[in-house]
Design an enzyme around this catalytic site. Structure first.
Site, PDB file in Angstrom:
ATOM      1  N   HIS A  86      11.664   0.573  -5.597  1.00 20.43           N
ATOM      2  CA  HIS A  86      11.723  -0.695  -5.229  1.00 20.43           C
ATOM      3  C   HIS A  86      12.403  -1.570  -5.333  1.00 20.43           C
ATOM      4  O   HIS A  86      13.371  -1.900  -4.480  1.00 20.43           O
ATOM      5  CB  HIS A  86      10.484  -1.449  -4.382  1.00 20.43           C
ATOM      6  CG  HIS A  86       9.768  -2.237  -5.073  1.00 20.43           C
ATOM      7  ND1 HIS A  86       8.938  -2.755  -5.989  1.00 20.43           N
ATOM      8  CD2 HIS A  86       9.650  -3.409  -5.622  1.00 20.43           C
ATOM      9  CE1 HIS A  86       8.761  -3.353  -6.655  1.00 20.43           C
ATOM     10  NE2 HIS A  86       8.957  -4.421  -5.928  1.00 20.43           N
ATOM     11  N   ASP A 116       6.540   4.181  -7.853  1.00 25.97           N
ATOM     12  CA  ASP A 116       7.094   2.800  -7.928  1.00 25.97           C
ATOM     13  C   ASP A 116       8.365   2.782  -8.726  1.00 25.97           C
ATOM     14  O   ASP A 116       8.334   1.711 -10.078  1.00 25.97           O
ATOM     15  CB  ASP A 116       6.137   1.962  -7.284  1.00 25.97           C
ATOM     16  CG  ASP A 116       7.089   1.198  -6.606  1.00 25.97           C
ATOM     17  OD1 ASP A 116       6.625  -0.290  -7.507  1.00 25.97           O
ATOM     18  OD2 ASP A 116       8.076   0.774  -6.661  1.00 25.97           O
ATOM     19  N   GLY A 187      11.831 -11.126  -8.939  1.00 26.65           N
ATOM     20  CA  GLY A 187      12.555 -10.278  -9.079  1.00 26.65           C
ATOM     21  C   GLY A 187      12.012 -10.132 -10.826  1.00 26.65           C
ATOM     22  O   GLY A 187      13.293  -8.936 -10.775  1.00 26.65           O
ATOM     23  N   ASN A 188      10.570 -10.182 -10.678  1.00 25.09           N
ATOM     24  CA  ASN A 188      10.178  -9.827 -11.943  1.00 25.09           C
ATOM     25  C   ASN A 188       9.899  -7.897 -11.961  1.00 25.09           C
ATOM     26  O   ASN A 188       9.613  -7.442 -12.720  1.00 25.09           O
ATOM     27  CB  ASN A 188       9.215 -10.570 -12.212  1.00 25.09           C
ATOM     28  CG  ASN A 188       9.183 -11.730 -13.236  1.00 25.09           C
ATOM     29  OD1 ASN A 188       9.241 -13.065 -12.277  1.00 25.09           O
ATOM     30  ND2 ASN A 188       9.342 -11.409 -14.826  1.00 25.09           N
ATOM     31  N   SER A 189      10.186  -7.873 -10.494  1.00 20.78           N
ATOM     32  CA  SER A 189       9.653  -6.134 -10.552  1.00 20.78           C
ATOM     33  C   SER A 189      11.014  -5.292 -11.510  1.00 20.78           C
ATOM     34  O   SER A 189      12.532  -5.775 -11.503  1.00 20.78           O
ATOM     35  CB  SER A 189       9.792  -6.348  -9.425  1.00 20.78           C
ATOM     36  OG  SER A 189       8.608  -5.794  -9.105  1.00 20.78           O
ATOM     37  N   LEU A 243      -2.739  20.398  -4.372  1.00 24.20           N
ATOM     38  CA  LEU A 243      -4.056  20.415  -3.688  1.00 24.20           C
ATOM     39  C   LEU A 243      -3.928  20.970  -2.285  1.00 24.20           C
ATOM     40  O   LEU A 243      -4.716  22.085  -1.537  1.00 24.20           O
ATOM     41  CB  LEU A 243      -4.911  20.502  -4.393  1.00 24.20           C
ATOM     42  CG  LEU A 243      -7.193  20.340  -3.863  1.00 24.20           C
ATOM     43  CD1 LEU A 243      -7.044  22.164  -4.839  1.00 24.20           C
ATOM     44  CD2 LEU A 243      -7.493  19.714  -4.335  1.00 24.20           C
ATOM     45  N   GLY A 244      -4.331  19.961  -1.513  1.00 28.56           N
ATOM     46  CA  GLY A 244      -3.812  20.419  -0.108  1.00 28.56           C
ATOM     47  C   GLY A 244      -5.376  19.993   1.284  1.00 28.56           C
ATOM     48  O   GLY A 244      -5.420  21.038   1.200  1.00 28.56           O
ATOM     49  N   VAL A 245      -5.411  19.061   0.081  1.00 25.23           N
ATOM     50  CA  VAL A 245      -6.876  18.237   0.852  1.00 25.23           C
ATOM     51  C   VAL A 245      -6.889  17.275   1.171  1.00 25.23           C
ATOM     52  O   VAL A 245      -6.348  16.768   0.813  1.00 25.23           O
ATOM     53  CB  VAL A 245      -8.193  18.831   0.140  1.00 25.23           C
ATOM     54  CG1 VAL A 245      -8.592  19.957  -0.111  1.00 25.23           C
ATOM     55  CG2 VAL A 245      -8.430  17.900  -1.979  1.00 25.23           C
ATOM     56  N   MET A 247      -8.977  13.645   0.963  1.00 28.61           N
ATOM     57  CA  MET A 247     -10.228  13.409   0.539  1.00 28.61           C
ATOM     58  C   MET A 247     -11.015  11.794   0.383  1.00 28.61           C
ATOM     59  O   MET A 247     -10.173  11.076   0.822  1.00 28.61           O
ATOM     60  CB  MET A 247     -10.505  14.218  -1.204  1.00 28.61           C
ATOM     61  CG  MET A 247      -9.450  13.651  -2.086  1.00 28.61           C
ATOM     62  SD  MET A 247      -9.707  14.796  -3.628  1.00 28.61           S
ATOM     63  CE  MET A 247      -8.673  14.411  -3.739  1.00 28.61           C
TER      64      MET A 247
END
Lengths: 333, 657
Positions: A86, A116, A187-189, A243-245, A247
């Protein structure tokens, strides 16, 4: 004789003083650094990142003249830097400023919004790369230091200190985070969370600052950072096994209470690996290749071992029976 | 005395040795100077004093060979060993491609030659010293007597001017090293607009009340005089105004055409056009605090700016701020989707040739190229229900085979592949459009829950020679990461308002009703409906063929036999104004038990690359009159498409009669 004694005495005095006037790798041999030593050791590997905001047709944060900033960590001497996704995602021209105030144009090499994290590159060699620590040795209560660019770019490479408040934390996140009480600001990100050996154990992410409670900051653990970096280097992106679920975890798991109920499948995407393997709605996933999964974090952490195309054996509970299903993961569509 | 002195000296030396053992190694130079030392036959390389073990440099004939990787590591360059066996080096604005075993290499896509070939060593590439000297900003010295090689980099690329972050200009001039222009600018000027390929730049100086624009356009063979005459004949198209003065100065260098006028905003403008190397360069100075362009010509300072424009700038001038966006011979186009004031995402990005421009753009697609005959188009659509791109691709192919005109369409290849790191399905075919043949290279990729359709179109006769360049461009295509975001939901929302979407998830025939304008029809579910800013217009197209249907409703006409009936329908009249056409049929016919005004046009527009038939059927209901339009391109003129559009027409019903 007197001269000889004098010289010998001086020599002995100097020899005794040596541990207190040396620093760097020699000091590591005698135990942890002081906070000053940590900052001195790590700071050259910490960079400020500033860039012009992309606009499309909209100005982002016009009060700051369209400039965005954050922090990064040099991970290789030939100019590779890790930071938060970000931080750089909305930057049109990325500039990296080293601790010696020299600035270089950077280019974005890879980015993953879910973790991120982003990898950028400057064309400058012979840089001091940070040393990564080992998540296995991180303990609650240990002292840590965050280095970054808190509120204004003129404050870059500022350092704050705190302790590890928790590991295995999650805040609106599906991944494990390190919780600490170091003071951080926007700004620490992208900056490092460092232990008292001068090793980076996390990358600070103010993405989770929205929770706004003082004394709580979150960092991406270094094992996750290393996992993402290895994928960036090999594949140019994170290759997630799909996987396509859809859950959900049990209520006990949501409250952080011990449970072995597993994860309940709420929906199976048509044509997905889950459907092909025969997984059904209301199945409960208990284990993946023998590893218990009771929370979404457990599952996501477990999935780091796999790539699209890999096979895993799922232990599931269906209508009171435990069955094993072999699944071949595919790439996220 | 002697023995004592000796002993004290030994002790002194020992003290110094102990002390200096703990001092950090001193750098050979300062932070910004890099000094690398190698010796022929030695595996020791020193970089600013630090020792690194490398493959031994050697001499072959008159060529000194050096290990590439460790040297470039010290520079901070990026090295990529590609799957096609070449080695790419990315360093600052340059892309170098080396071919092991060859003395040819490419610098920013341009072929270059070394005296000796690059070799594969034990640990990496071994390259002639010449490669380093010619392509990196370094000083190199080789001493054959002792085999020592020194490489000194004095400029490590550190930025000295960060004013670009605030778009301010700190140098007395700006220029474009790729397009070779430069012009003086007043101090405290700011860049307020620059196109992705830097072919358009706008600079503002609010203190002086002026805007300076520089535009680089393709000349398409036009001379300066021809351009001048074009402007004089049709000033509205070029200047949006009548010029108060027009000059053609072919007696000066560079020659120019000059136009002075007041623009529609009542601002004074002086514009000069230059022609060089098949480009038209437009320099436009707007003095927005004045209305009369004579206030510019009478202002020696402003005329000094105009007269400073030149076409000989190639870069490397410290007094000029280089605005070129060309990197490695290409320019990057990024499709950056702005969600709100603080959030945006990159949907995709691609690098194209600087000569390319945006040909057409809409919410979910863009055409980048030289025009309609040569382009890359990229569509982003909502993800289909299939998750396997190969199955989707084969389904598309079967429909191409069904709906494309076999006399004009010929399949070249259809296969699974990869694009931007994702699995793709690629369909390549030849299509005749008008009198020319073109190659179409269609690629389908699923990513981020969306469908990306990338198509390359290029003339067939030159495709082979351009294929290497096209392959390079496709390799630069990147899909943005949207993991962990709700972007897909946002995209579907915006797409429903501004883009296009399938009518139904299944392919079966489905009804479509416009309750406001009281009509309905039935179409196959796979047809796409387009969002329109005009409430009275609805448009649809087939994804498998070049056929479109549009319905426009207007307040009921007194008669469908009006002579100027075309002007009653906005979409029809705009279409006819913009595409070359010839009316072939205009009559009243009886269809579906009612009188229908039938208008048929033959469309042959070489520039827009549209050849086909536009058929309009005009009918009237109680409140509204309707123009039902079908456009069938020649490439899709088959019995299957004819039947499909006729069935749609047959289903068109006006309610409330």
């Amino acid at each position: 004789m007197r001269i000889k004694l004098k010289i010998t005495a001086i020599f002995l005095l100097l020899a005794m003083m040596l541990p207190t006037i040396t620093y760097g790798s020699n000091a590591a041999k005698v135990g942890e650094y002081s906070v000053t030593d940590v900052v001195k050791k790590v700071s050259p590997s910490v960079v400020g990142i500033i860039g012009k905001a992309k606009t499309g047709d909209t100005v982002i944060d016009s009060s700051a003249d369209g400039l965005l900033f954050g922090t990064g960590v040099i991970i290789k001497p030939n100019g590779y830097i890790i930071t938060n996704a970000h931080v750089v995602r909305n930057m049109e021209k990325i500039v990296v400023v080293l601790s010696n105030s020299r600035a270089y144009q950077a280019r974005l090499k890879a980015l993953d919004n879910m973790y991120d994290l982003a990898l950028i590159k400057i064309d400058k060699g012979m840089l001091p790369a940070a040393t990564f620590g080992d998540m296995g040795s991180v303990e609650v209560g240990e002292t840590v230091v965050a280095i970054g660019t808190p509120l204004s770019f003129s404050l870059r490479n500022s350092a704050t200190m705190g302790i590890i408040s928790g590991i295995n934390r999650s805040v609106d996140s599906e991944f494990r985070l390190i919780q600490s009480d170091v003071a951080i600001n926007k700004g620490n990100s992208g900056g490092p969370l460092v232990n008292m050996k001068g090793e980076v154990i996390g990358i600070t992410s103010t993405k989770y600052m929205g929770y706004g409670i003082e004394g709580m900051s979150f960092s991406i653990p270094i094992d996750t950072v290393q996992y993402v970096i290895s994928h960036f280097e090999k594949y140019g992106k994170v290759m997630r096994p799909w996987l396509g679920v859809r859950m959900s975890e049990s209520l006990l798991a949501t409250y952080g209470l011990p449970t072995d109920e597993g994860l309940t499948i709420n929906e199976v995407v048509p044509g997905s690996p889950a459907e092909k393997a025969g997984l059904m709605e209301d199945d409960r996933i208990l284990e993946v290749d023998g590893v218990s999964v009771n929370t979404i974090i457990d599952y996501n952490e477990c999935m780091k071992k796999y790539l699209p195309g890999d096979t895993a054996q799922f232990t599931i509970m269906r209508a009171g029976n435990i069955i094993k299903v072999s699944v071949v993961f595919s790439q996220v569509p | 005395m002697k023995p004592l002195k000796y002993k004290s000296l030994v002790v002194f030396v020992l003290i110094v040795a102990v002390l200096t053992a703990y001092l950090p190694a001193a750098a050979a130079g300062s932070d910004d100077i890099l000094s690398i030392e190698l010796t022929v036959g030695s595996e020791i390389m020193k970089a600013n004093g630090a020792v690194i073990r490398v493959e031994k440099p050697h001499v072959s004939g008159n060529t000194v060979y050096l290990p590439l990787d460790p040297i470039l590591e010290c520079f901070g360059a990026e090295i990529v060993y590609t799957s096609k066996g070449t080695v790419e080096i990315i360093y600052r604005e340059d892309l170098i491609e080396l071919i092991p075993g060859s003395s040819e290499y490419y610098l920013n896509l341009k072929k270059k030659q070394l005296v000796s070939a690059v070799r594969q060593g034990l640990k990496g590439l071994m390259v002639p010293l010449e490669l380093i000297t010619e392509n990196f900003d370094v000083r190199t010295e080789y001493n054959p007597a002792n085999g020592k090689i020194q490489i000194i980099m004095e400029d490590d690329g550190a930025l000295t001017d960060l004013s670009f972050l605030t778009d301010s200009i700190t140098k007395p001039a700006v220029g474009n090293s790729y397009f070779n222009w430069r012009v003086n600018v007043p101090s405290s000027s700011r860049i307020i607009d620059i196109s992705f390929n830097s072919r358009y730049v706008c600079i503002l100086n609010s203190y002086r009340g002026i805007a300076i624009e520089i535009e680089v356009l393709p000349a398409d063979g036009k001379t300066l005089e021809e351009y001048y005459n074009s402007v004089i004949e049709d000033p509205e198209s070029y200047l949006y105004s009548e010029p108060s003065e027009a000059l053609l100065r072919q007696d000066v260098v560079p020659a120019y055409a000059e136009f002075q006028y007041t623009n529609p905003d009542y601002e004074a403008v002086l514009e000069r056009a230059f022609v060089k190397d098949n480009y038209i360069y437009i320099l436009r100075l707007t003095y927005y605090i004045e209305t009369d362009p004579e206030t510019i010509t009478e202002n020696s300072y402003l005329m000094g700016i105009i007269n400073s424009f030149s076409l000989d700038y190639t870069g490397n001038d410290r007094t000029v701020q280089n605005l070129s966006t060309v990197e490695y011979g290409l320019v990057k186009f990024e499709n950056y989707f702005v969600l709100d004031a603080t959030t945006g995402y990159t949907l995709w990005e691609i690098s194209v040739l600087p000569e390319w421009d945006v040909v057409e753009q809409s919410f979910n697609y863009i055409f980048l190229g030289t025009g309609r005959k040569e382009y890359i188009s990229i569509y982003v659509l909502e993800g289909p229900s299939e998750t396997d791109v190969a199955a989707y691709g084969r389904h598309m192919l079967s429909n191409y085979e069904k709906y494309m005109n076999p006399g004009l369409y010929k399949l070249i290849s259809a296969e699974e592949g990869s694009l931007a790191g994702y699995k793709s399905y690629n369909i390549m075919y030849r299509l005749t459009v008008g009198d020319s043949e073109y190659i179409y290279d269609d690629r389908f990729v699923f990513a981020n829950g969306l469908m990306y359709n990338l198509t390359v179109k290029a003339p067939a006769e030159s495709y082979e020679e351009k294929s290497a360049v096209i392959d390079n461009l496709l390799e630069t295509f990147r899909i943005g990461d949207l993991s962990g975001t709700d972007f897909k939901d946002y995209f579907e929302f915006y797409n429903s308002m501004f883009g296009s979407r399938r009518l139904a998830s299944s392919d079966r025939i489905v009804p479509y009703q416009d309750r406001n304008y009281k009509w309905s029809l039935r179409l196959p579910g796979y047809w796409m409906s387009y969002a329109s800013f005009l409430n009275n217009v609805k448009a649809f197209s087939s994804p498998y063929a070049h056929i479109e249907v549009a319905v426009e409703a207007v307040p009921a006409l007194k008669s469908i036999e009006n002579e100027d009936i075309e002007k009653q329908f906005t979409i029809l009249s705009i279409f006819l104004d913009n595409f070359e056409n010839v009316k072939t049929v205009d009559k009243i016919v009886k269809e579906k038990d009612e009188n229908v005004r039938l208008l048929v046009y033959r469309i042959e527009d070489e520039e827009e690359q549209l050849f086909g038939e536009l058929k309009c059927r005009i009918v009237t209901g109680n409140e509204y009159s309707y123009c039902f339009m079908t456009l069938v391109s020649d490439s899709s003129n088959t019995s299957a498409t004819t039947e499909e559009v006729e069935n749609i027409w047959a289903s068109f019903t006006v309610s409330g009669r």
